[in-house]
Design a protein around this motif. Structure first.
Motif, mmCIF file in Angstrom:
data_model
loop_
_atom_site.group_PDB
_atom_site.id
_atom_site.type_symbol
_atom_site.label_atom_id
_atom_site.label_comp_id
_atom_site.label_asym_id
_atom_site.label_seq_id
_atom_site.Cartn_x
_atom_site.Cartn_y
_atom_site.Cartn_z
ATOM 1 N N ALA A 1 -5.866 2.760 -1.004
ATOM 2 C CA ALA A 1 -4.572 2.208 -0.579
ATOM 3 C C ALA A 1 -4.054 2.977 0.638
ATOM 4 O O ALA A 1 -3.534 2.387 1.590
ATOM 5 C CB ALA A 1 -3.567 2.287 -1.732
ATOM 6 N N THR B 1 0.838 -1.202 0.000
ATOM 7 C CA THR B 1 0.000 0.000 0.000
ATOM 8 C C THR B 1 0.876 1.256 0.000
ATOM 9 O O THR B 1 0.488 2.281 -0.548
ATOM 10 C CB THR B 1 -0.951 0.029 1.209
ATOM 11 O OG1 THR B 1 -0.210 -0.192 2.412
ATOM 12 C CG2 THR B 1 -2.032 -1.021 1.084
ATOM 13 N N LEU C 1 -6.181 -2.651 -5.352
ATOM 14 C CA LEU C 1 -6.447 -2.164 -3.999
ATOM 15 C C LEU C 1 -7.671 -1.267 -3.938
ATOM 16 O O LEU C 1 -8.154 -0.940 -2.856
ATOM 17 C CB LEU C 1 -5.222 -1.401 -3.470
ATOM 18 C CG LEU C 1 -3.970 -2.249 -3.215
ATOM 19 C CD1 LEU C 1 -2.739 -1.371 -3.095
ATOM 20 C CD2 LEU C 1 -4.128 -3.095 -1.962
#
Lengths: 262, 293
Positions: B238, B213, B232
């Motif tokens: 993220a 992330t 994501l």
């Protein structure tokens, strides 16, 4: 060894004391070693060079993600200086930038002085991209402009040039030696990247003042502070020594990393 | 019992023989070195990360941050009330007064509007540029350490021997939970089931997710790995996941500290500094099989 017998209360007390102690030691203990120029600070800054090289290796000449019209859900959020108070800028604006020129100077064979019309008559690129501010927010918008590489080609960059420096019209700060106008720089790889454009259009309209009229740069693989607004002059250099504080940009001189790909 | 025999001979003659039978070499130098590198990196990454968060103390869901629409799920801020300025924390639109810690904090009379208080950030004053320098430096240390640990643990067998869950672990889980709840600890060569889950979760879920992330927030990495944000749910999602994983790592740290204090801090600290660990005498731990170190 004696077996540890510990009461729940005693245990919770000592545990919370331990955690508090660790947290308290964090606060201002490191402040004094983290100012620009300090040894520890300079050492930690070395990681930015590593990031720069690693990301150049990994990203190559890949393009930043582009989005669709449906992803444009709001006006581009302006940030930093949004209404330059400089007399020169205000008089240029009053005349709708008819007297404005973009100068290209420094390590080039043919210094240029381009009008807005000349720039707009060159081939253009339109891209819907996400602007990532160093603060943490993102905003998707459609940008139209002249690829910087075309301007560089026209000026013919000398082989010893390593960086492109952007000099701007807006005063970002004041110092004892006078007003500091925004400045920033990128390397030639990002300068020649196909998505790096000198933008004069935003979301299908002329670039508004708050977003950098008449011209701002878009460097889509870096953070927002690497994309100066209110451009006045582009200078090709082989070092930052003569630029501001010598770290490559206004924010860089104030402690921000020069490479903003992260 | 091989390890026990080896332990005795390495310890030296000045310690009494019967006592030494319980002293084993539990943590390899690689485990100990990487443990402390993580401890240092995570400390700096947390405090610089909170400083970075302070620059934009809102979390959003999606590709971008909503300014003309609302996709904010978490916010820390300050507001003026009849009783003076108050700090608040808003989670899914529900607002809590967090004056003194989140939103509005500082020494009495000199409070300022800041999301996380100055004792929780590096530097203590507002400085986004410096926090980024610190954060990215330790990001390199943390990720490199994770790779070094993974390779070392594959080679020296730490992974296979100590962390890979077995059928037995599942069977022992209920007993393990009860024992932990009662603060009853068995000091053995092996990790118990909850330990395996906690350590495995940090190494193979939380830290990799933190790195992924983190990379997904980098515009340059988005060009290199465009699928990352699609996977994501967008850059701002993220960023939100990055924050949530931070909270989980902090929760792990707190539980980790609690367990060390509860299980015997001197013995636990010795094993992660020197490698040597005092196990329970066989009478107590006879049920647990001893595996070679």
């Amino acid at each position: 060894m004696a077996k540890f017998v510990i009461s729940r209360r005693k245990f919770l007390t000592s545990a919370s004391l331990g955690v508090t102690g660790i947290m308290l030691s964090g606060c201002d203990a490191f402040d004094s070693q983290l100012r620009v120029g300090d040894g520890l600070r300079s050492f930690l800054e070395g990681a930015n060079g590593l990031t720069w090289r690693a990301q150049r290796l990994l990203a190559g000449d890949s393009l930043a993600p582009e989005f669709t019209e449906a992803d444009i859900r709001q006006p581009q959020r302006p940030n930093g200086v949004t209404a330059p108070d400089d007399d020169v800028y205000k008089s240029l604006l009053a005349n709708n930038f008819a007297d404005w020129r973009l100068d290209v100077s420094g390590l080039v064979e043919k210094p240029l002085s381009l009008t807005r019309e000349q720039l707009m008559n060159m081939p253009s690129r339109t891209q819907i991209t996400r602007h990532d501010c160093v603060e943490g927010w993102s905003c998707i918008a459609k940008w139209t402009g002249t690829p910087l590489s075309l301007v560089l080609d026209q000026a013919v960059v000398k082989p010893q040039a390593r960086y492109v420096v952007f000099h701007c019209l807006d005063t970002i700060d004041r110092s004892l030696s006078g007003d500091i106008k925004y400045y920033g720089s990128i390397d030639l790889i990002d300068a020649r990247h196909p998505q790096t454009i000198l933008a004069y259009g935003l979301n299908g309209k002329p670039l508004p003042v708050e977003n950098g009229a008449p011209l701002r740069v878009r460097v889509e693989r870096q953070i927002g502070y690497k994309m100066p607004k209110y451009l006045r002059r582009i200078e090709l250099v082989d070092s930052f020594a003569a630029i501001g504080g010598g770290r490559g940009g206004y924010w860089e001189d104030n402690g921000y990393d020069w490479y903003g790909g992260i | 019992m091989q390890s026990v025999a080896r332990s005795q001979s390495t310890v030296g003659p000045d310690t009494a023989a019967p006592k030494d039978a319980t002293l084993i070499y539990r943590q390899s130098r690689w485990t100990r070195l990487t443990h402390w590198l993580w401890a240092i990196s995570l400390f700096f990454m947390l405090l610089s990360g909170l400083q970075i968060f302070n620059a934009r103390p809102q979390l959003y869901i999606g590709k971008e941050s909503g300014f003309a629409y609302n996709n904010t799920i978490f916010a820390i801020g300050a507001e003026n009330t009849a009783n003076g300025p108050r700090g608040y924390t808003e989670i899914f639109g529900k607002r809590f007064d967090t004056t003194g810690v989140l939103g509005w904090s500082g020494p009495a009379g000199r409070e300022t509007s800041r999301a996380f208080p100055s004792w929780a950030t590096i530097p203590s004053y507002y400085d986004l540029g410096t926090a980024r320098v610190v954060h990215f430096f330790f990001a390199w240390i943390l990720s490199t350490t994770l790779v070094v640990w993974l390779v070392a643990s594959l080679v020296n067998g730490h992974l296979r021997r100590d962390l890979v869950p077995r059928i037995d672990d599942l069977r022992r889980l209920p007993r393990d939970i009860i024992d932990h709840a009662k603060f009853k600890f068995h000091h053995t060569r092996e990790y118990n089931t909850l330990q395996k889950m906690a350590y495995g979760g940090v190494m193979f879920v939380l830290l990799p997710l933190m790195i992924i992330t983190g990379l997904a927030m980098s515009p340059s990495m988005n060009a290199a790995l465009p699928f990352l944000n699609d996977l994501l749910g967008g850059r701002q999602t993220a960023r939100t996941i990055h924050f949530v994983v931070m909270l989980l790592l902090v929760a792990f740290f707190i539980i980790h500290m609690v367990m060390i204090f509860a299980a015997g801090p001197i013995n636990e600290l010795r094993s992660i500094i020197t490698g040597w660990y005092r196990t329970d005498p066989p009478a107590h731990g006879s049920k647990t099989p001893q595996r070679g170190a």
